[in-house]
Design a protein around this motif. Structure first.
Motif, mmCIF file in Angstrom:
data_model
loop_
_atom_site.group_PDB
_atom_site.id
_atom_site.type_symbol
_atom_site.label_atom_id
_atom_site.label_comp_id
_atom_site.label_asym_id
_atom_site.label_seq_id
_atom_site.Cartn_x
_atom_site.Cartn_y
_atom_site.Cartn_z
ATOM 1 N N ILE A 25 3.489 4.109 3.632
ATOM 2 C CA ILE A 25 2.197 3.342 3.627
ATOM 3 C C ILE A 25 1.839 2.234 4.476
ATOM 4 O O ILE A 25 0.716 2.238 5.544
ATOM 5 N N ASP A 26 2.702 1.452 4.723
ATOM 6 C CA ASP A 26 2.856 0.264 5.260
ATOM 7 C C ASP A 26 1.849 0.579 6.949
ATOM 8 O O ASP A 26 1.033 0.390 7.408
ATOM 9 N N TYR A 82 1.420 3.958 -5.706
ATOM 10 C CA TYR A 82 2.737 5.123 -6.041
ATOM 11 C C TYR A 82 3.580 4.717 -6.976
ATOM 12 O O TYR A 82 4.842 5.384 -7.523
ATOM 13 N N ARG A 83 4.024 3.588 -6.944
ATOM 14 C CA ARG A 83 4.791 2.888 -8.050
ATOM 15 C C ARG A 83 4.610 2.842 -9.107
ATOM 16 O O ARG A 83 5.436 3.384 -10.252
ATOM 17 N N PRO A 143 10.221 4.275 -4.105
ATOM 18 C CA PRO A 143 10.201 3.103 -4.212
ATOM 19 C C PRO A 143 10.929 1.970 -3.317
ATOM 20 O O PRO A 143 10.600 1.058 -2.934
ATOM 21 N N THR A 169 0.061 1.224 -2.957
ATOM 22 C CA THR A 169 1.619 1.422 -3.104
ATOM 23 C C THR A 169 1.207 0.884 -4.580
ATOM 24 O O THR A 169 2.735 1.742 -4.995
ATOM 25 N N HIS A 188 -2.567 -2.756 -0.899
ATOM 26 C CA HIS A 188 -1.859 -2.894 -2.186
ATOM 27 C C HIS A 188 -2.339 -1.914 -2.950
ATOM 28 O O HIS A 188 -1.254 -1.381 -3.897
ATOM 29 N N CYS A 222 8.733 4.535 0.343
ATOM 30 C CA CYS A 222 7.205 4.810 0.608
ATOM 31 C C CYS A 222 5.856 4.198 0.961
ATOM 32 O O CYS A 222 5.264 3.904 1.472
ATOM 33 N N PRO A 223 6.313 2.930 0.201
ATOM 34 C CA PRO A 223 5.478 1.672 0.584
ATOM 35 C C PRO A 223 5.331 1.524 2.210
ATOM 36 O O PRO A 223 4.563 0.551 2.780
#
Length: 229
Positions: free
Chosen positions: A186-187, A123-124, A154, A120, A117, A182-183
């Motif tokens: 990352i996950d 990044y956002r 995103p 992420t 979290h 990208c989220p």
């Protein structure tokens, strides 16, 4: 009286191992300094809105690289000079790194969702700040993240890909239509590839254990040889 043949072999193996360890630490330290002082990224460390995750990671890189260099130095000198004192310091620092690695692994596994979290959100926030300010430092940060994760924006919509055209990985043909957000990337790294990260950590831990065992064996052999003399 010199060391037995087996201990002499361990002596030179430890020297080679620690030389490589020192070189690796030098590389990590150099990367950390480059990220801290490079004109494209140093602006991220200035101001109240500096991204916490990024500069914390950079300082961890610098500290880890410096510690690896110190450990490699004591290991090399202790082995080649047959110094029990330096070998003892090598053992202590290696044990310290091992304990930190175990603690970090336990913390990472128990706080996996929070880590995902936070990264992420970082990044956002970087993405939104770049849209508003067009700062070169933010652009470089986005480029590094998106190139490293092979993702873009995103969300997976084409509109977001166009906004970050200058930072997203270049794709051709049908690959343009299957851009990963990208989220999601990352996950994926912290879930589907978590076993790989854990395996690497366990491998490093095993190497450290062997390093500690060999250093104590060598140290005891040196003390025993000197007592006989």
């Amino acid at each position: 009286m010199g060391l037995p043949g087996s201990m002499t072999c361990i002596k030179y193996l430890m020297f080679i191992f620690n030389l490589l360890f020192w070189l690796a630490g030098t590389g990590v330290f150099a990367v950390g300094l480059w990220l801290r002082f490079d004109p494209k990224t140093k602006n991220l460390f200035e101001g109240d809105s500096s991204p916490y995750v990024f500069y914390t990671g950079v300082y961890i890189l610098i500290a880890a690289g410096a510690l690896m260099m110190v450990v490699g130095f004591f290991g090399c000198c202790g082995a080649i000079q047959e110094s029990p004192c330096m070998l003892g310091l090598f053992f202590f620092f290696l044990l310290l790194i091992f304990a930190v690695e175990v603690a970090a692994g336990i913390w990472g596994f128990s706080n996996q969702s929070n880590v995902v979290h936070d990264i992420t959100q970082f990044y956002r926030q970087t993405y939104n700040d770049y849209k508003d300010t067009k700062q070169d430092a933010l652009k470089e940060t986005l480029r590094l993240i998106q190139q490293g994760l092979n993702c873009c924006g995103p969300s997976s919509s084409l509109e977001d890909s166009q906004v970050l055209e200058d930072t997203c990985p270049k794709k051709e043909g049908l690959d343009v239509l299957i851009t990963k957000s990208c989220p999601d990337a990352i996950d994926e790294v912290f879930n589907s590839k978590l076993h790989i990260i854990g395996g690497i950590g366990i491998g490093i831990g095993v190497i450290m254990i062997f390093g500690m065992v060999f250093s104590m064996m060598l140290c005891c052999a040196i003390r025993k040889t000197r007592e006989i003399v």
